[in-house]
Design an enzyme around this catalytic site. Structure first.
Site, short mmCIF file in Angstrom:
data_model
loop_
_atom_site.label_atom_id
_atom_site.label_comp_id
_atom_site.label_asym_id
_atom_site.label_seq_id
_atom_site.Cartn_x
_atom_site.Cartn_y
_atom_site.Cartn_z
N HIS A 77 1.33 2.86 -0.71
CA HIS A 77 2.76 1.92 -0.49
C HIS A 77 4.07 2.68 -0.82
O HIS A 77 4.86 2.61 -0.17
CB HIS A 77 2.59 0.74 -1.48
CG HIS A 77 3.62 -0.25 -1.83
ND1 HIS A 77 3.64 -1.34 -0.91
CD2 HIS A 77 5.16 0.12 -2.18
CE1 HIS A 77 4.72 -2.13 -1.15
NE2 HIS A 77 5.56 -1.18 -1.82
N GLU A 78 4.04 3.49 -1.88
CA GLU A 78 5.34 4.17 -2.18
C GLU A 78 5.24 5.30 -1.19
O GLU A 78 6.58 5.60 -0.69
CB GLU A 78 5.07 4.85 -3.60
CG GLU A 78 5.16 3.70 -4.71
CD GLU A 78 6.28 2.78 -4.71
OE1 GLU A 78 7.35 3.19 -4.25
OE2 GLU A 78 6.21 1.51 -5.16
N HIS A 131 7.47 3.88 1.77
CA HIS A 131 8.88 3.97 1.43
C HIS A 131 9.43 5.42 1.68
O HIS A 131 10.34 5.71 2.24
CB HIS A 131 9.30 3.67 0.27
CG HIS A 131 8.89 2.05 -0.23
ND1 HIS A 131 9.43 1.07 0.76
CD2 HIS A 131 8.07 1.45 -1.20
CE1 HIS A 131 8.97 -0.04 0.17
NE2 HIS A 131 8.16 0.21 -0.86
N ASP A 137 10.58 -5.18 -2.95
CA ASP A 137 11.19 -4.81 -1.44
C ASP A 137 11.81 -5.79 -0.71
O ASP A 137 12.59 -5.71 0.06
CB ASP A 137 9.89 -4.25 -0.70
CG ASP A 137 9.26 -3.11 -1.37
OD1 ASP A 137 9.81 -2.26 -2.15
OD2 ASP A 137 8.06 -3.04 -1.12
#
Length: 363
Positions: free
Chosen positions: A60-61, A64, A171
Site C-alpha cells: 500500500h505504501e 503512494h 488517503d
C-alpha cells in the site's frame, strides 16, 4: 524519524522496521491464541495473518511512493510501526491532479490485490461469496489455509475502504482536498476538508461511545487529531507565504571553527544562550554543532575535544533569498533546531525554529 532496522530496498526506497514492531506479532499471538482461546494454533494464526497484513501495508505504501517518485517527490523511507506503515515523503505537490494520483494509489493497490486474491481463492476452490467471506468470523484462530486466506482477503479490502474515509490523515482526506482544490484555493480546500474530516470524527466517536465501541472512539480521536495537524501545517505554509529567510534569520549568531574546543562552545552557550553553532573555515560553513551533539560529546570525551570531532558535516546552508517555508520543511526533515545562512559563500547568520515561529505569529 530515521530510526528502525533496515530490511530491504525497493526502487531505492529503504523499508525499515521500527524496534517496537515485533510487539504487534506478540499481540497477534495473544489475541488469537489466548483471548480467543484457540491455544497454539490460534497463536500461530495470529502471527501469520499479522505478518501477511504488514506485507499488504508495505505494498500500500509503495503504491503512494512509486507514484510520488514519478512526480519527482523524494521518498525517504517506509517505516513499519506496530500501528501500521508510514511512507515518509517530501513535500506533497499542491497541484490537485498530482496529489489525487498519489493519494489514491494506496487504496488502488489494495483493490488490485483484492481482485488477484479473489481469483486465486476461486481457483483454489474457496467460497469467495459474501456468505463464504462472512464465515471468516467463525474460523478466526484456525491455522489452516482457508481461514488465513479469507481473513487476509477481508482485511485487505477493509484497509483499502477504510483509507478512503474523507478525513485526514487517511488517503480519502487527501483525495477530498485534491478534488476541492481543483475548484478553489488550496488553503481553503484544506480548511474545508479538515472541517469535514473532524465532523466525521465526531460522528464516529459518538457512535463508538453510545455503542460501547472503544476501538472506534480511538480511531475517531486519531482522525480528529490528524485532521487538525494537517490544517495547521497548511495554515503555516499559507501565512508564511512569500516571506524569505532574510526576513527572519539572526545576524548576531556566533560561530566556531573546526579547531575550537567543546569548552569554547559551552562558554558561548552560557554567554549568548545560543545552543546550535555553525562551524566555519574562512567564513565558509563546513558544519554544524548542535546542542545534542555537544552534550553527547562532552559526556563521551570531555571539554578539550575539538569541534571537528563532533560536528555534523552534511549541512547545506540556506541563503537569505530562500523561502521560510523551505527553511521550516528542512528543519523538520533534517530534525534540526537551526540552519546556517550563507550569502555569496560567506556565513551571515542562523535561522532557528524559534525565529520562524516568531515571524509566523507576527504575520
Amino acid at each position: 524519524m530515521e530510526g528502525g532496522i533496515p530490511l530491504f530496498k525497493v526502487r531505492g526506497i529503504q523499508i525499515r522496521m521500527h524496534i517496537t514492531f515485533p510487539l504487534i506479532l506478540v499481540w497477534g499471538a495473544i489475541q488469537f491464541g489466548v483471548l480467543a482461546r484457540r491455544g497454539l494454533a490460534g497463536a500461530l494464526f495470529g502471527v501469520i495473518v499479522t505478518g501477511l497484513l504488514f506485507v499488504i501495508v508495505v505494498l500500500h505504501e509503495l503504491g503512494h511512493s512509486v507514484v510520488a517518485q514519478s512526480y519527482g517527490v523524494q521518498v525517504r523511507q517506509i517505516l513499519l510501526l506496530p500501528i501500521g506503515g508510514v511512507a515518509q515523503l517530501g513535500k506533497i505537490p499542491e497541484k490537485p491532479s498530482q496529489e489525487l494520483a498519489i493519494a489514491i494509489a494506496g487504496p488502488l493497490v489494495n483493490f488490485a490485490l483484492a481482485a488477484i486474491l479473489a481469483i486465486v481463492g476461486l481457483a483454489a476452490g474457496l467460497d469467495m461469496s459474501l456468505r463464504g467471506l462472512a464465515s471468516v468470523l467463525s474460523q478466526l484462530g484456525s491455522a489452516n489455509f482457508s481461514a488465513v486466506f479469507r481473513y487476509v482477503f477481508v482485511s485487505n479490502l477493509f484497509l483499502g475502504l477504510f483509507n478512503l474515509l474523507p478525513a485526514f490523515p487517511m488517503d480519502g482526506g487527501r483525495v477530498l482536498r485534491a478534488l476541492l482544490a481543483s475548484r478553489m484555493d488550496y488553503a481553503r480546500a484544506t480548511a474545508l476538508a479538515v472541517t469535514i474530516g473532524q465532523g466525521l470524527a465526531w460522528l464516529m466517536g459518538l457512535w463508538g461511545f453510545l455503542g460501547g465501541g472503544f476501538f472506534l472512539v480511538l480511531v475517531a480521536i486519531f482522525v480528529y487529531t490528524g485532521a487538525g495537524q494537517e490544517g495547521r501545517m497548511v495554515m503555516v505554509r499559507s501565512v508564511l507565504g512569500e516571506l524569505k529567510v532574510g526576513q527572519a534569520y539572526s545576524r548576531q549568531a556566533k560561530s566556531l571553527t573546526p579547531h575550537s574546543t567543546l569548552r569554547e562552545a559551552v562558554e558561548l552557550t552560557l554567554s549568548s544562550f545560543q545552543s546550535d553553532f555553525p562551524v566555519c573555515e574562512e567564513s565558509r560553513v563546513v558544519g554544524l554543532l548542535t546542542h545534542s551533539q555537544l552534550v553527547e560529546a562532552l559526556s563521551r570525551g570531555g571539554p578539550e575535544q575539538t569541534v571537528a570531532s563532533s560536528m555534523r558535516t552534511n549541512i547545506s546552508p540556506l541563503s537569505p533569498g530562500d523561502s521560510l517555508v523551505l527553511a521550516q520543511n528542512r528543519l523538520i526533515e533534517e530534525r534540526l533546531d537551526a540552519l546556517p545562512v550563507e550569502e555569496a559563500g560567506r556565513f551571515v547568520g542562523l535561522v532557528t525554529s524559534r525565529d520562524i515561529g516568531e515571524v509566523f505569529q507576527l504575520a
